[in-house]
Design an enzyme around this catalytic site. Structure first.
Site, PDB file in Angstrom:
ATOM      1  N   TYR A 185      14.569  -0.316  -2.038  1.00 52.92           N
ATOM      2  CA  TYR A 185      13.816  -1.454  -2.313  1.00 52.92           C
ATOM      3  C   TYR A 185      12.417  -0.838  -3.044  1.00 52.92           C
ATOM      4  O   TYR A 185      11.756  -0.018  -2.347  1.00 52.92           O
ATOM      5  CB  TYR A 185      13.306  -2.230  -1.527  1.00 52.92           C
ATOM      6  CG  TYR A 185      12.503  -3.453  -1.609  1.00 52.92           C
ATOM      7  CD1 TYR A 185      13.053  -4.631  -2.409  1.00 52.92           C
ATOM      8  CD2 TYR A 185      11.429  -3.807  -1.026  1.00 52.92           C
ATOM      9  CE1 TYR A 185      11.989  -5.574  -2.780  1.00 52.92           C
ATOM     10  CE2 TYR A 185      10.613  -4.843  -1.348  1.00 52.92           C
ATOM     11  CZ  TYR A 185      10.770  -5.728  -2.032  1.00 52.92           C
ATOM     12  OH  TYR A 185      10.138  -6.755  -2.397  1.00 52.92           O
ATOM     13  N   ASP A 280       9.575   7.127  -4.282  1.00 55.28           N
ATOM     14  CA  ASP A 280       8.772   5.955  -3.942  1.00 55.28           C
ATOM     15  C   ASP A 280       8.348   6.106  -2.270  1.00 55.28           C
ATOM     16  O   ASP A 280       9.350   6.101  -1.397  1.00 55.28           O
ATOM     17  CB  ASP A 280       9.609   4.871  -3.855  1.00 55.28           C
ATOM     18  CG  ASP A 280       9.112   3.433  -3.708  1.00 55.28           C
ATOM     19  OD1 ASP A 280       7.988   3.813  -2.751  1.00 55.28           O
ATOM     20  OD2 ASP A 280       9.553   2.320  -3.421  1.00 55.28           O
ATOM     21  N   LYS A 308       0.974   1.393   2.394  1.00 53.13           N
ATOM     22  CA  LYS A 308       0.884   1.179   3.613  1.00 53.13           C
ATOM     23  C   LYS A 308      -0.155   2.055   4.318  1.00 53.13           C
ATOM     24  O   LYS A 308      -1.314   1.565   4.297  1.00 53.13           O
ATOM     25  CB  LYS A 308       2.412   1.789   4.196  1.00 53.13           C
ATOM     26  CG  LYS A 308       3.639   1.101   3.782  1.00 53.13           C
ATOM     27  CD  LYS A 308       3.896  -0.451   4.050  1.00 53.13           C
ATOM     28  CE  LYS A 308       5.274  -0.772   3.703  1.00 53.13           C
ATOM     29  NZ  LYS A 308       5.546  -2.399   3.559  1.00 53.13           N
TER      30      LYS A 308
END
Length: 468
Positions: A185, A280, A308
């Site tokens: 994702y 990613d 994050k």
């Protein structure tokens, strides 16, 4: 199920499973009923009332799909506060938390030093819409830590970072096609919302209404860990592939590490075809090691996305890479990307103080130790009770599946018994343990988790496994 019908939190043994991926991009509705035994252990009246009201105000009652608990049945608990390794809901229930705001709480929730630094920063203002010195400081820390990054651009989310890095890869290479992997994702931007299916798809098909076919037409997909499938895509699309993007350790199909030579293969084939390799690392960055997955595995991509942890729990994202590529980004170059709140002083402050803490000696050794104990304890407890279960961890990132395994890609992950996971999930919640509300999401530990937390969690798992 209507909110008024939810009077408890248990689920019956006839819970239906699904092969859909209930990530932040997808959700699965499951049939649920009340288990009075679980209801006695966990009171959620205020959460039920709050969620019923929320559904009249927001689509599905949430602002991100996975929060709706559809993949485990029932309804979400509404959180009131967090501290260290713990969280409390609005009914006063306390939980040991293994979600950590989906990863960024690596030093623990609401850290006193970070909060104090934020309070000082807020005295000067919360957003400037102009350069601030804190951007330089965090940028230098990121560049010093991440092997592939020589220049960095801050944005406000992982989705923004992946949008920017894709545009940049296409601008730099002059090519348009992209290879991504089933189950990885990369945010909710149109080009990434592609359903891969069980085999290699040579034409991307939109996986969400509202995404035009033209937006995903150049997105090619392959199963994770399948070198032959990637090689085939390069053969059938010679000279057309701008980049390969992947989570170097998958976190959005559950925890799935790469096979020993898979990342080396991707590095080699992208170089041979004058394509870019993009990691990613929104989840894995500063999580697997201080330099991320690329430092951990010793594979240096051309471009990297982050998020994050570098915001210390505040909204943030970033993309970076080689200087010659990054100088394509405006205003240094012609590729346009912008953001009013990018590099805002609060996110920069939280990121700076979080990175300072995790750079201290012993951080990753401690995370690896407690996470290994946690995962092995859960697996051993499950097998002892007669359940099919497998799993693993790297540093403070982990996951387990209710299947014999091994799990090398999303196809393997879909063999997991999602109905059993849902029963396990609610059992653990009743025992005061908060896991990600989906079989297909990774979990996270923090420096605030103690050996006592781990022991209590394993003891809870042993009890729940016997009951289900």
């Amino acid at each position: 199920m209507a909110a008024s019908a939810i009077t408890g939190v248990g689920i019956n043994l006839g819970l239906s499973s699904s092969t859909m991926r209930p990530s932040r991009a997808h959700s699965v509705t499951m049939a649920v009923s009340v288990d009075e035994k679980t209801k006695k252990n966990l009171t959620l009246r205020k959460s039920e009332e709050a969620f019923a009201a929320a559904k009249e105000l927001m689509p599905g009652g949430v602002n991100s799909p996975v929060r709706a608990f559809k993949s485990v049945g029932g309804q979400p608990i509404v959180i009131d506060s967090v501290k260290g390794s713990r969280m409390w809901d609005i009914d006063g229930n306390e939980y040991i938390d293994y979600v950590g705001s989906w990863g960024p709480a690596i030093i623990g929730h609401a850290d006193d030093e970070v909060l104090a630094a934020l309070a000082e920063t807020m005295k000067k203002g919360t957003s400037f819409g102009a350069p601030c010195l804190l951007e330089n400081i965090l940028a230098q820390m990121v560049i010093s830590a991440v092997p592939s990054i020589e220049m960095v651009r801050f944005v406000n989310s992982g989705t923004e970072a992946c949008m920017g890095v894709l545009r940049l890869a296409r601008a730099f290479t002059g090519k348009e096609k992209l290879i991504k992997f089933e189950g990885c994702y990369h945010g909710h931007a149109d080009p990434f919302l592609v359903k891969a299916g069980s085999g290699v798809a040579t034409l991307g098909l939109p996986d969400s209404p509202g995404v035009p076919r033209a937006a995903t037409f150049e997105t090619l997909t392959a199963p994770f860990n399948d070198s032959a499938a990637v090689e085939s895509l390069f053969e059938s699309n010679k000279g057309e592939i701008a980049a390969v993007i992947l989570e170097p350790v998958v976190g959005n199909s559950g925890f799935i590490p790469p096979k020993p030579d898979f990342l080396n293969f991707l590095r080699r084939i992208t170089k041979e075809n004058n394509s870019l390799l993009v990691f990613d690392e929104v989840m894995t960055g500063f999580r697997l090691s201080y330099g991320g997955a690329q430092e951990y595995f010793g594979i240096i991509p051309d471009l990297t996305t982050l998020g994050k942890i570098i915001g210390g729990g505040l909204p943030v994202g970033a993309y970076g890479g080689r200087r010659d590529i990054m100088e394509m980004v405006a205003p240094a170059g012609p590729m346009y990307q912008a953001g009013t709140l990018s590099g805002n002083p609060l996110a920069m402050t939280a990121g700076i103080h979080t990175l300072k803490r995790i750079k201290e000696p012993g951080t990753y050794e401690y995370l690896d130790k407690i996470t290994g104990q946690l995962v092995q304890g859960i697996i051993d407890a499950g097998k002892k009770a007669g359940h099919a279960i497998c799993g693993g961890h790297i540093s403070g990132m982990f996951g387990f599946f209710f299947t014999e395994g091994p799990v090398h890609n999303f196809g393997d992950a879909k063999k997991s018994d999602t109905a059993k996971f849902a029963r396990f999930y609610w059992g653990m919640l009743a025992e005061g343990v908060y896991l990600a509300p989906s079989q297909f999401e990774a979990g996270f530990t923090s420096l605030a988790h103690t050996s006592d937390d781990i022991e209590k969690t394993i003891a809870a798992a042993e009890k729940v496994f016997r009951e289900i």
